[in-house]
Design a protein around this motif. Structure first.
Motif, PDB file in Angstrom:
ATOM      1  N   ASP A   1      32.907  17.853 -29.373  1.00  0.00           N
ATOM      2  CA  ASP A   1      31.932  17.903 -28.279  1.00  0.00           C
ATOM      3  C   ASP A   1      30.530  17.615 -28.807  1.00  0.00           C
ATOM      4  OD1 ASP A   1      32.055  20.198 -29.689  1.00  0.00           O
ATOM      5  OD2 ASP A   1      31.769  21.565 -28.013  1.00  0.00           O
ATOM      6  N   ALA A   2      30.369  16.385 -29.280  1.00  0.00           N
ATOM      7  CA  ALA A   2      29.063  15.915 -29.734  1.00  0.00           C
ATOM      8  C   ALA A   2      28.772  14.593 -29.038  1.00  0.00           C
ATOM      9  CB  ALA A   2      29.075  15.707 -31.241  1.00  0.00           C
ATOM     10  N   TYR A   3      27.483  14.300 -28.864  1.00  0.00           N
ATOM     11  CA  TYR A   3      27.120  13.057 -28.166  1.00  0.00           C
ATOM     12  C   TYR A   3      25.801  12.554 -28.709  1.00  0.00           C
ATOM     13  CZ  TYR A   3      26.164   9.755 -24.429  1.00  0.00           C
ATOM     14  OH  TYR A   3      25.900   8.601 -23.719  1.00  0.00           O
ATOM     15  N   PRO A   4      25.629  11.259 -28.948  1.00  0.00           N
ATOM     16  CA  PRO A   4      26.643  10.211 -28.898  1.00  0.00           C
ATOM     17  C   PRO A   4      27.246   9.993 -30.290  1.00  0.00           C
ATOM     18  CG  PRO A   4      24.460   9.235 -29.053  1.00  0.00           C
ATOM     19  CD  PRO A   4      24.287  10.718 -29.200  1.00  0.00           C
ATOM     20  N   ILE A   5      28.548   9.927 -30.353  1.00  0.00           N
ATOM     21  CA  ILE A   5      29.204   9.639 -31.625  1.00  0.00           C
ATOM     22  C   ILE A   5      30.082   8.391 -31.457  1.00  0.00           C
ATOM     23  CG2 ILE A   5      29.136  11.936 -32.652  1.00  0.00           C
ATOM     24  CD1 ILE A   5      31.987  12.356 -31.508  1.00  0.00           C
TER      25      ILE A   5
ATOM     26  N   GLN B   1      37.215   7.935 -22.925  1.00  0.00           N
ATOM     27  CA  GLN B   1      37.742   8.198 -24.264  1.00  0.00           C
ATOM     28  C   GLN B   1      38.317   9.612 -24.363  1.00  0.00           C
ATOM     29  OE1 GLN B   1      34.874   8.229 -27.424  1.00  0.00           O
ATOM     30  NE2 GLN B   1      36.225   7.069 -28.789  1.00  0.00           N
ATOM     31  N   VAL B   2      37.608  10.573 -23.788  1.00  0.00           N
ATOM     32  CA  VAL B   2      38.103  11.968 -23.818  1.00  0.00           C
ATOM     33  C   VAL B   2      39.383  12.083 -22.993  1.00  0.00           C
ATOM     34  CG1 VAL B   2      37.605  14.337 -23.106  1.00  0.00           C
ATOM     35  CG2 VAL B   2      35.845  13.002 -24.237  1.00  0.00           C
ATOM     36  N   LEU B   3      39.393  11.429 -21.828  1.00  0.00           N
ATOM     37  CA  LEU B   3      40.551  11.549 -20.930  1.00  0.00           C
ATOM     38  C   LEU B   3      41.804  10.902 -21.524  1.00  0.00           C
ATOM     39  CD1 LEU B   3      38.976  10.843 -17.415  1.00  0.00           C
ATOM     40  CD2 LEU B   3      39.647  13.029 -18.366  1.00  0.00           C
TER      41      LEU B   3
ATOM     42  N   VAL C   1      35.723  20.652 -18.716  1.00  0.00           N
ATOM     43  CA  VAL C   1      34.515  20.217 -17.992  1.00  0.00           C
ATOM     44  C   VAL C   1      34.569  18.705 -17.763  1.00  0.00           C
ATOM     45  CG1 VAL C   1      31.995  20.064 -18.131  1.00  0.00           C
ATOM     46  CG2 VAL C   1      33.153  22.104 -18.929  1.00  0.00           C
ATOM     47  N   VAL C   2      35.023  17.995 -18.806  1.00  0.00           N
ATOM     48  CA  VAL C   2      35.102  16.531 -18.674  1.00  0.00           C
ATOM     49  C   VAL C   2      36.167  16.163 -17.654  1.00  0.00           C
ATOM     50  CG1 VAL C   2      35.703  14.400 -19.891  1.00  0.00           C
ATOM     51  CG2 VAL C   2      34.248  16.101 -20.997  1.00  0.00           C
TER      52      VAL C   2
ATOM     53  N   GLY D   1      32.858  13.430 -11.051  1.00  0.00           N
ATOM     54  CA  GLY D   1      31.421  13.240 -10.811  1.00  0.00           C
ATOM     55  C   GLY D   1      31.001  11.802 -11.072  1.00  0.00           C
ATOM     56  N   LEU D   2      31.516  11.238 -12.166  1.00  0.00           N
ATOM     57  CA  LEU D   2      31.156   9.857 -12.487  1.00  0.00           C
ATOM     58  C   LEU D   2      31.753   8.882 -11.478  1.00  0.00           C
ATOM     59  CD1 LEU D   2      31.281   9.449 -16.356  1.00  0.00           C
ATOM     60  CD2 LEU D   2      29.346   9.785 -14.847  1.00  0.00           C
ATOM     61  N   ALA D   3      32.983   9.189 -11.020  1.00  0.00           N
ATOM     62  CA  ALA D   3      33.601   8.324 -10.003  1.00  0.00           C
ATOM     63  C   ALA D   3      32.724   8.299  -8.750  1.00  0.00           C
ATOM     64  CB  ALA D   3      35.001   8.819  -9.671  1.00  0.00           C
TER      65      ALA D   3
END
Lengths: 105, 310
Positions: free
Chosen positions: B176-180, B271-273, B284-285, B292-294
């Protein structure tokens, strides 16, 4: 131009003469048989659009019993727009009514 | 108390609105509430809704979709520069990272090493900010393209061989880091597109130091997150997205902003999904970010299509 239902009844409320904000709310509810219950936000949103379009004129503000009032008056363009909308709705209603009557006979 | 509530709600209207100035709004709402607290509450809500619509018409009437691109480019350029500052700051204050420990042997690059890539990335990031602020269109677009080139090189050539510079964000390899990895590639592309679409408009020179301070502050906050990097930005980004989706029909530039932010965030969420089932899947993702993104893409697209057809 099609007029929203709430705006239509705001214009219709002013047909009999100038009214202030709260009186417009009451008259619109009365004319619509209680179907159009304008909130203050909806009323002033509609009035602002009508003022910008020149369909309604705002009078000078006056203080009555400690409350600020301003009367709004229907302009000639407002009369024309309201009559045009009423005729449009009458034609639209007629299309359905004649067919329903035809199917019934 | 009712009058106070309605007076407060009427402040949603523009300051110069005739009915707000005269108190006509409050008086009409008071009469409409007719002494009922519940009706007064409804009147207050209606005043807030109508007032916000008035304000957005007043401020958004003259704005275009390209202004939305400018807003998007401005926001992404600040975060882009903040990531560059983060990398450069590692030279000044290295992370406590022991390269010799067994857990970390597989990390070939030293995350604290500031090489030509970080310097070029920072220069490109500063070029975008300066180009946008000074209305130097060529500088802004050129720097944004160089930025895409640098990020693409890192994401597509270095990162697959565990040599990507974004490892510096989370040298411990926390999921759970961003952006990697390749996370910043999509935002860099969106930034370049938004920079190209943004109208050339000279901003106040005062904004440049403000942007630099803002980017530096974000970098410091990201350093404080110990391996999570800029993940803390996802919460305000989510809030901004929700606001933009809700108000995009009133303010088209917010619809553009929502579309751009969503497009930038889609790759890491996908990528997470699509991770193997045995890897960590953030709920959460799965349950918040993905739907939410959809919405963040579909709803603004619907607004913009409707606006184009109107």
């Amino acid at each position: 131009m099609e007029i929203r239902r709430s705006t239509y009844f705001v214009l219709a409320a002013l047909l009999d003469g100038p009214l202030h904000g709260y009186a417009i709310i009451g008259r619109a509810a009365e004319l619509s048989g209680g179907e159009v219950r304008l909130s203050t936000g909806t009323l002033f949103g509609a009035l602002d659009r009508l003022l910008a379009a020149g369909l309604v004129e705002a009078g000078e503000e006056e203080k009555v019993e400690g409350r600020v009032r301003r009367s709004y008056t229907l302009t000639q363009d407002g009369h024309t727009a309201l009559s045009t909308e009423a005729a449009r709705m009458r034609r639209a209603a007629l299309v359905v009514e004649t067919r329903v009557a035809g199917a019934a006979t | 108390m009712t009058r106070g509530l309605l007076a407060f709600a009427s402040r949603a209207f523009p300051r110069d609105h005739r009915a707000r100035q005269s108190g006509e709004l409050v008086d009409t709402a008071l009469l409409a509430a007719d002494g009922s607290r519940w009706r007064a509450f409804r009147e207050a809500l209606s005043l807030v809704g109508a007032g916000l619509r008035q304000r957005s018409r007043a401020t958004e009437g003259d704005t275009s979709l390209r202004d939305g691109a400018a807003l998007l480019a401005g926001m992404l350029s600040v975060v882009n520069l903040a990531i560059a500052f983060f990398g450069i700051s590692l030279a000044l204050s290295p992370e406590p990272f022991d390269h010799s420990t067994p857990c970390c042997n597989f990390f070939i690059p030293n995350p604290n090493a500031v090489d030509w890539w970080w310097i070029a990335f920072a220069v490109a990031g500063a070029g975008i900010v300066l180009g946008l602020a000074l209305a130097r269109r060529r500088l802004a677009i050129g720097a944004a393209l160089v930025n895409v080139g640098l990020v693409s090189y890192d994401a597509l050539v270095l990162a697959p061989h565990d040599k990507g510079h974004m490892y510096a964000i989370s040298p411990w390899g926390w999921p759970d880091a961003y952006p990697i990895h390749q996370d910043w590639l999509a935002p860099a592309i969106v930034l370049a597109l938004a920079t190209a679409a943004a109208p050339s408009r000279r901003r106040s020179l005062l904004r440049v130091p403000l942007v630099l301070v803002g980017a530096a502050l974000l970098a410091v906050l990201a350093r404080e997150q110990w391996g999570h990097g800029f993940l803390f930005l996802l919460l305000p980004a989510g809030g901004l997205l929700a606001l933009s989706v809700a108000l995009g029909w009133l303010a088209p530039r917010l619809a553009v902003l929502a579309l751009g932010v969503s497009a930038a965030l889609v790759p890491p969420v996908v990528q997470v999904l699509t991770r193997p089932s045995w890897e960590y899947h953030s709920p959460v993702v799965t349950w918040v970010a993905a739907p939410g993104l959809a919405l963040g893409i579909l709803v603004p697209l619907a607004y913009l299509t409707r606006r184009r057809l109107a």
